[in-house]
Design a protein around this motif. Sequence first.
Motif, PDB file in Angstrom:
ATOM      1  N   HIS A  31       0.809  -1.215   0.000  1.00 55.85           N
ATOM      2  CA  HIS A  31       0.000   0.000   0.000  1.00 55.85           C
ATOM      3  C   HIS A  31       0.847   1.271   0.000  1.00 55.85           C
ATOM      4  CE1 HIS A  31      -3.849  -2.119   0.577  1.00 55.85           C
ATOM      5  NE2 HIS A  31      -3.141  -2.964   1.296  1.00 55.85           N
ATOM      6  N   ASN A  32       2.152   1.123   0.144  1.00 56.96           N
ATOM      7  CA  ASN A  32       3.043   2.287   0.094  1.00 56.96           C
ATOM      8  C   ASN A  32       3.849   2.349  -1.196  1.00 56.96           C
ATOM      9  OD1 ASN A  32       2.203   2.989   2.665  1.00 56.96           O
ATOM     10  ND2 ASN A  32       3.953   2.059   3.691  1.00 56.96           N
ATOM     11  N   ASP A  33       4.367   1.194  -1.614  1.00 54.05           N
ATOM     12  CA  ASP A  33       5.267   1.150  -2.762  1.00 54.05           C
ATOM     13  C   ASP A  33       4.558   0.987  -4.101  1.00 54.05           C
ATOM     14  OD1 ASP A  33       7.347   1.365  -0.981  1.00 54.05           O
ATOM     15  OD2 ASP A  33       7.670  -0.798  -0.839  1.00 54.05           O
ATOM     16  N   LEU A  34       3.263   0.672  -4.068  1.00 54.24           N
ATOM     17  CA  LEU A  34       2.504   0.441  -5.292  1.00 54.24           C
ATOM     18  C   LEU A  34       1.251   1.306  -5.329  1.00 54.24           C
ATOM     19  CD1 LEU A  34       2.402  -3.487  -5.199  1.00 54.24           C
ATOM     20  CD2 LEU A  34       4.059  -2.093  -6.458  1.00 54.24           C
ATOM     21  N   ASN A  35       0.793   1.563  -6.515  1.00 53.79           N
ATOM     22  CA  ASN A  35      -0.568   2.072  -6.685  1.00 53.79           C
ATOM     23  C   ASN A  35      -1.445   0.838  -6.773  1.00 53.79           C
ATOM     24  OD1 ASN A  35      -2.942   3.408  -7.306  1.00 53.79           O
ATOM     25  ND2 ASN A  35      -2.404   3.703  -9.458  1.00 53.79           N
ATOM     26  N   LEU A  36      -1.877   0.342  -5.608  1.00 52.26           N
ATOM     27  CA  LEU A  36      -2.570  -0.946  -5.505  1.00 52.26           C
ATOM     28  C   LEU A  36      -4.078  -0.766  -5.694  1.00 52.26           C
ATOM     29  CD1 LEU A  36      -2.287  -3.985  -4.891  1.00 52.26           C
ATOM     30  CD2 LEU A  36      -2.517  -3.417  -2.457  1.00 52.26           C
ATOM     31  N   ILE A  37      -4.616  -1.437  -6.705  1.00 54.38           N
ATOM     32  CA  ILE A  37      -6.049  -1.366  -6.999  1.00 54.38           C
ATOM     33  C   ILE A  37      -6.709  -2.667  -6.559  1.00 54.38           C
ATOM     34  CG2 ILE A  37      -7.802  -1.119  -8.807  1.00 54.38           C
ATOM     35  CD1 ILE A  37      -5.759   0.448 -10.437  1.00 54.38           C
ATOM     36  N   GLN A  38      -7.677  -2.579  -5.627  1.00 54.30           N
ATOM     37  CA  GLN A  38      -8.351  -3.768  -5.121  1.00 54.30           C
ATOM     38  C   GLN A  38      -9.872  -3.620  -5.106  1.00 54.30           C
ATOM     39  OE1 GLN A  38      -6.095  -3.981  -1.331  1.00 54.30           O
ATOM     40  NE2 GLN A  38      -5.512  -6.043  -1.968  1.00 54.30           N
TER      41      GLN A  38
END
Length: 333
Positions: A164-171
């Motif tokens: 959640h910090n190093d990626l643009n995480l889409i869930q």
Amino acid sequence: MKKWSRIAFTLLAAASLTIGLTACGSGKDELEKVRVAEVTRSIFYAPQYVAIEKGFFKEEGLDIELTTTWGGDKTMTSLLSGGADIALVGSETSIYVHAQGSDDPVINFAQLTQTDGTFLVSREKVENFDWEQLKGSTFLGQRKGGMPQMVGEFVLKHHGIVPHNDLNLIQNIDFANIANAFASGTGDYVQLFEPTASIFEKEGKGHIIASFGTESGHVPYTTFMAKDSYMKENSETIEKFTRALYKAQKWVDESSPGEIAEVLEPYFEDTESDIIETVVERYKSQGSFATDPILDTEEWNNLQDIMDEAGELPVRIDHKTLVNTSVAEKVSK
């Protein structure tokens, strides 16, 4: 009169013989129906379809009524409400149910898959892939709280990536729409199941660059489970079911991907045979198909470690509380 008496006797005897043979035949062919709810339809579950198609369940006197319930919540609801006798779903669901205080706990009794079944797919071809390359990218992940998402984040953290910090995480995309979203241009990387990953690769929509199953180690990813009450009231049925499954597991382990793919084709009519074979070979090569139905303590603890790492473990539960290996151990000897 004597002539007609002899004729009548002959006809009566023939009729009696026919009735007798019919009765014997129907008794022999009578099978016990077992309703199975599978969480999704997947090549990942190859041994289950092999057990059906090769007649291993019928050899044990069982008629399997297989229903695809499309989702862990729906599968567990079907099992708990009596809509299914046995469920094929991730072991984490039994932990969630137990944590809610069920009076009739769901028991894992036979393991089908022993690794994660997803793969890391990149939009662009990547030479000499390193997990560090994901940092700063847009990553299409899986549904929060499900095994794919938890294993995905576990593997990322293992490689020094804070999701959640190093990626643009889409869930926030539904499971059924993740592949379409990636194909439409969303994301640099995506976590996909087969055969979608191989289809994307064949069509040039993406490239398989890593396996979450290889990275995460052995885990009871998909198991057969039933309510404790059903297990006790139908102990012989559970044993027959597990014995048939073990026959299929051995057959899959000893057969070539091509032979397995041929058996699976009726279950994946919209998937080309070469893709089915490719997927089977990939899963076999990384040891995804369990070779026996025993869910051991190490795998169970690994599952809970992954759940804990993801912040989704409600309470740590002993192996013996929700896992019954007695039947699997018996049929495996």
